[in-house]
Design a protein around this motif. Sequence first.
Motif, short mmCIF file in Angstrom:
data_model
loop_
_atom_site.label_atom_id
_atom_site.label_comp_id
_atom_site.label_asym_id
_atom_site.label_seq_id
_atom_site.Cartn_x
_atom_site.Cartn_y
_atom_site.Cartn_z
N TYR A 1 0.82 -1.21 0.00
CA TYR A 1 0.00 0.00 0.00
C TYR A 1 0.85 1.26 0.00
O TYR A 1 2.06 1.20 0.14
N ASP A 2 0.18 2.40 -0.12
CA ASP A 2 0.78 3.74 -0.09
C ASP A 2 1.80 3.91 -1.22
O ASP A 2 3.00 4.07 -0.98
N GLN A 3 1.30 3.90 -2.44
CA GLN A 3 2.19 4.03 -3.61
C GLN A 3 2.82 5.41 -3.69
O GLN A 3 2.27 6.39 -3.16
N ALA B 1 8.55 -4.48 -6.30
CA ALA B 1 9.61 -4.34 -5.29
C ALA B 1 9.05 -4.55 -3.88
O ALA B 1 9.71 -5.17 -3.04
N ALA B 2 7.83 -4.06 -3.63
CA ALA B 2 7.22 -4.25 -2.30
C ALA B 2 6.83 -5.70 -2.07
O ALA B 2 6.95 -6.22 -0.95
N LEU B 3 6.39 -6.36 -3.14
CA LEU B 3 5.99 -7.77 -3.03
C LEU B 3 7.14 -8.63 -2.52
O LEU B 3 6.94 -9.56 -1.71
N VAL B 4 8.36 -8.31 -2.98
CA VAL B 4 9.52 -9.12 -2.61
C VAL B 4 9.82 -9.00 -1.11
O VAL B 4 10.50 -9.84 -0.53
N GLU B 5 9.26 -7.98 -0.45
CA GLU B 5 9.35 -7.89 1.01
C GLU B 5 8.53 -9.00 1.66
O GLU B 5 8.81 -9.43 2.76
N ALA B 6 7.47 -9.41 0.94
CA ALA B 6 6.51 -10.33 1.53
C ALA B 6 6.73 -11.78 1.11
O ALA B 6 6.81 -12.68 1.96
N VAL B 7 6.79 -12.03 -0.19
CA VAL B 7 6.90 -13.41 -0.69
C VAL B 7 7.87 -13.45 -1.88
O VAL B 7 8.04 -12.44 -2.58
N LEU C 1 21.88 -4.52 2.70
CA LEU C 1 21.56 -5.31 1.51
C LEU C 1 20.13 -5.05 1.09
O LEU C 1 19.82 -4.82 -0.07
N GLN C 2 19.24 -5.10 2.10
CA GLN C 2 17.83 -4.93 1.83
C GLN C 2 17.52 -3.54 1.27
O GLN C 2 16.70 -3.38 0.38
N GLU C 3 18.25 -2.55 1.80
CA GLU C 3 18.02 -1.18 1.34
C GLU C 3 18.30 -1.04 -0.16
O GLU C 3 17.70 -0.23 -0.84
N ASN C 4 19.25 -1.82 -0.65
CA ASN C 4 19.63 -1.69 -2.05
C ASN C 4 18.92 -2.65 -2.99
O ASN C 4 18.85 -2.38 -4.19
N ILE C 5 18.40 -3.74 -2.46
CA ILE C 5 17.78 -4.70 -3.37
C ILE C 5 16.44 -4.16 -3.91
O ILE C 5 16.12 -4.34 -5.08
N ALA C 6 15.69 -3.45 -3.05
CA ALA C 6 14.39 -2.92 -3.51
C ALA C 6 14.57 -1.94 -4.68
O ALA C 6 13.89 -2.08 -5.70
N PRO C 7 15.51 -0.96 -4.60
CA PRO C 7 15.70 -0.07 -5.76
C PRO C 7 16.18 -0.81 -7.01
O PRO C 7 15.80 -0.44 -8.13
N LEU C 8 16.98 -1.87 -6.81
CA LEU C 8 17.45 -2.63 -7.98
C LEU C 8 16.26 -3.32 -8.66
O LEU C 8 16.11 -3.26 -9.89
N ILE C 9 15.41 -3.95 -7.85
CA ILE C 9 14.24 -4.63 -8.41
C ILE C 9 13.34 -3.62 -9.13
O ILE C 9 12.87 -3.86 -10.24
N GLU C 10 13.14 -2.48 -8.48
CA GLU C 10 12.28 -1.46 -9.07
C GLU C 10 12.85 -0.97 -10.41
O GLU C 10 12.11 -0.82 -11.39
#
Lengths: 249, 211
Positions: A18-20, A55-61, B76-85
């Motif tokens: 949530y919160d895009q 990217a947010a999904l990868v936080e979850a699953v 690691l986590q801080e950087n993986i999200a921007p890479l995926i995005e």
Amino acid sequence: MKATKVFEAKDHRWWILYDQEESRVIDSNVYVMESQGQAFLLDPGGFEIFPQVFAALVEAVPPASIQGAFVSHQDPDIASSLPLWHACNPKIQWHIPALWEGFIRHYGALEAPLQDIPDAGGNTLIGGRRLEFIPAHYLHSSANFHVYDPEAKVLFTGDVGAALLPPGHSAWVDRRDVDGKSFAAHIEKARYFHQRWMPSNRAKDDWIERVRKLEIDYLCPQHGAIYSGPQVQRFLDWFATLPVGNGIA
Amino acid sequence: MTPEQLTRQQERVMEVVNASFRARQDIDRALREIDRRALNAMVLVKKHGNALAGYGVVAQAFRERAALLRESASHLQENIAPLIEAQMRILQQQRLLQNFAQVENSGGTNLQAQCAGLLTTRRAWDKAIAAEQENARKILRQLLEEVRILQEGVEEQEYVVTSGRIEAALVEASGVPLMRVSRDMGEAVRIVARAVRDYRQQLERLQDESY
């Protein structure tokens, strides 16, 4: 976008993304149900917000765990990301309203495996747990479904319960709202949405009657925040008295 | 980039995304385990007073290093999200570009003369993709640097485990099962080392195949 757990009992979880960050398109929630390592996406969102949802999904699953996805109706904020998800994981089985199949394929998903949900509804199994597709026609789309998880007592309600909230909003309608004041403030942000987007009072009354028979701990809309505990009843009572379809003077 | 290269790149990104999720879970779990083992060791040492003081120093160092590892892992986590995005934005824009390519292919040679804006728009998308790819490469380099720092931390932790084994051997006569405690600590560190190494390999493969 952020990922937050809505429900958890052993290997059974619900998440909300949530919160895009993109404010030029309507703020949307995406939900994920996870059971025994298998995941199911609900209303995966629009083309424009796909990178941040993913990217947010990868936080979850892990994305490889997604077995299926559900599209409540044909709108672009719900389903226009479908071809991108398909490109990432072509094994995802898409459950969509039968009436909208030919329309949804217009988003560029000619090859995606689409499973039609008939008007009467249906169900699917994810990680050994049953999810029910509950008809919610004309709320707001003419072929529209919600999803009920009887074990978690989660009802995903698509546009029903939606509220237009500012960036940085919470995932929840205040859960410590003893006197209903927070609910009253929240529901003002939902009023116009329901009056203008929902076309039919008859459809609304029929839905409320059916939904009141379900045990619901979490009512999860695709825009805005989740109603939990007593807020669920407050929402149903509010919706029951709200006249909708106000586009016709 | 050819369509085959595109597909391969996409598959590689998905492998990294899934590996990242697994690595994060494995590292978190193993770091929690390391912390628990270190705490148990310190309790054992306290129970036996001065006789095990040497091992107490090792257990304390082990716990402190575990906290540092957790800190490094959080980067690691801080950087993986921007890479995926960034990777998903590339996918999104390539999708639009494919539509343009279809229009151009179906329109024949006259199309560009009839619709000059088409070429300009396609060039703009090409440029946007190139910029995103450069951004993704930059994030990837940063991520690999974070992984390298984490690996250094794990190696230092392995050194502490070895010191612990020596201390445990010296006080074996005390009857306290410190050898087993050290073995368990070593196993937890090995799990982290393996997870980080596998993750690094995935990232390096993605870097090698980046265009």
